[in-house]
Design a protein around this motif. Structure first.
Motif, mmCIF file in Angstrom:
data_model
loop_
_atom_site.group_PDB
_atom_site.id
_atom_site.type_symbol
_atom_site.label_atom_id
_atom_site.label_comp_id
_atom_site.label_asym_id
_atom_site.label_seq_id
_atom_site.Cartn_x
_atom_site.Cartn_y
_atom_site.Cartn_z
ATOM 1 N N LYS A 13 -24.574 52.993 60.978
ATOM 2 C CA LYS A 13 -24.842 51.707 60.333
ATOM 3 C C LYS A 13 -24.958 51.906 58.814
ATOM 4 O O LYS A 13 -25.455 52.942 58.339
ATOM 5 C CB LYS A 13 -26.116 51.072 60.895
ATOM 6 C CG LYS A 13 -27.404 51.844 60.626
ATOM 7 C CD LYS A 13 -28.598 51.128 61.262
ATOM 8 C CE LYS A 13 -29.906 51.867 60.943
ATOM 9 N NZ LYS A 13 -31.074 51.192 61.548
ATOM 10 N N THR A 15 -26.895 50.781 56.643
ATOM 11 C CA THR A 15 -28.249 50.857 56.086
ATOM 12 C C THR A 15 -28.998 52.118 56.489
ATOM 13 O O THR A 15 -30.169 52.281 56.131
ATOM 14 C CB THR A 15 -29.069 49.634 56.527
ATOM 15 O OG1 THR A 15 -29.080 49.578 57.961
ATOM 16 C CG2 THR A 15 -28.471 48.347 55.968
ATOM 17 N N ASN A 17 -30.770 55.467 56.506
ATOM 18 C CA ASN A 17 -31.340 56.215 55.387
ATOM 19 C C ASN A 17 -31.555 57.682 55.774
ATOM 20 O O ASN A 17 -31.348 58.070 56.928
ATOM 21 C CB ASN A 17 -32.642 55.565 54.905
ATOM 22 C CG ASN A 17 -33.694 55.470 55.999
ATOM 23 O OD1 ASN A 17 -33.934 56.437 56.724
ATOM 24 N ND2 ASN A 17 -34.343 54.316 56.130
#
Length: 220
Positions: A13, A15, A17
């Protein structure tokens, strides 16, 4: 049959992190998954997190559209290997395939494979966008390009793997390349059905849920 050895534990994905990538790697170590699959910017972090473990590092090239230029895909693949990737999943150029420009499709895959040598190359077809005949033709081109795997889906299109598509792919490949099913495989029972159908690898973010008998809500 040990399900964990089939799983490419995946986090792609946009996003995602660093903390989540490290968590993914730790889960892969805990469950002894075959590999983690991450975006190329996180390959170096995964390499550090997985050092001195048998877990492989897979990354994606030309992801998720497959429409980047062949030189860009080649560069991305080479750099990923320098950073520590041990497998490459590249997205086929769907526009070339839909245009019936099969020479360009072959060149795209062949140049990436030639650039990475013995590193396994999985070619992602995005089956939700293809007809049966297009799936067959794509598989034939993958064989001509010496791809090691045909992969069903990115997990970013309108749907993911299907057993019907896997059967078509298996019939076309005739054992000359392996099969990776990905996209929408969220539980152990479904994963086992794909393995029974002839799949050699499962790409999923739901690996932990599969191992614990739960169902994940993840879309990949």
């Amino acid at each position: 049959m040990e399900l964990n050895t089939y799983i490419d534990h995946t986090l792609l994905k946009p996003t995602a992190n660093e903390r989540e990538i490290i968590k993914l790697c730790n889960e892969a170590i805990t469950y002894n998954f075959y590999s983690v699959c991450v975006n190329s910017s996180y390959v170096a972090i995964a390499k550090q997190a997985l050092k001195e473990t048998p877990v492989n590092i897979c990354t994606v090239v030309g992801f998720p559209l497959g429409a980047s230029s062949t030189p860009a895909k080649v560069y991305e693949a080479r750099q990923a290997i320098k950073d520590g990737a041990t497998e490459i999943d590249m997205v086929i150029n769907l526009g070339y395939l839909k245009s019936r420009n099969y020479v360009a499709v072959l060149k795209d895959i062949s140049e990436v494979k030639n650039a990475i040598g013995n590193i396994p190359l999985k070619v992602i077809l995005e089956i939700s966008e293809l007809s049966k005949n297009e799936i067959v033709k794509a598989c034939e081109i993958c064989l001509d390009a010496n791809a090691d795997f045909v992969k069903t889906s990115t997990g970013f299109s309108k749907s993911g793997a299907t057993l019907t598509a896997v059967k078509i792919i298996k019939k076309t490949l005739k054992g000359k390349a392996q099969i990776k099913a990905s996209g929408g495989i969220r539980d152990r029972e479904t994963a086992l059905k794909y393995i029974e159908a002839g799949v050699d690898r499962i790409g999923a973010s739901a690996g932990v849920a599969m191992m614990s008998g739960q169902v994940s809500s993840s879309t990949y």
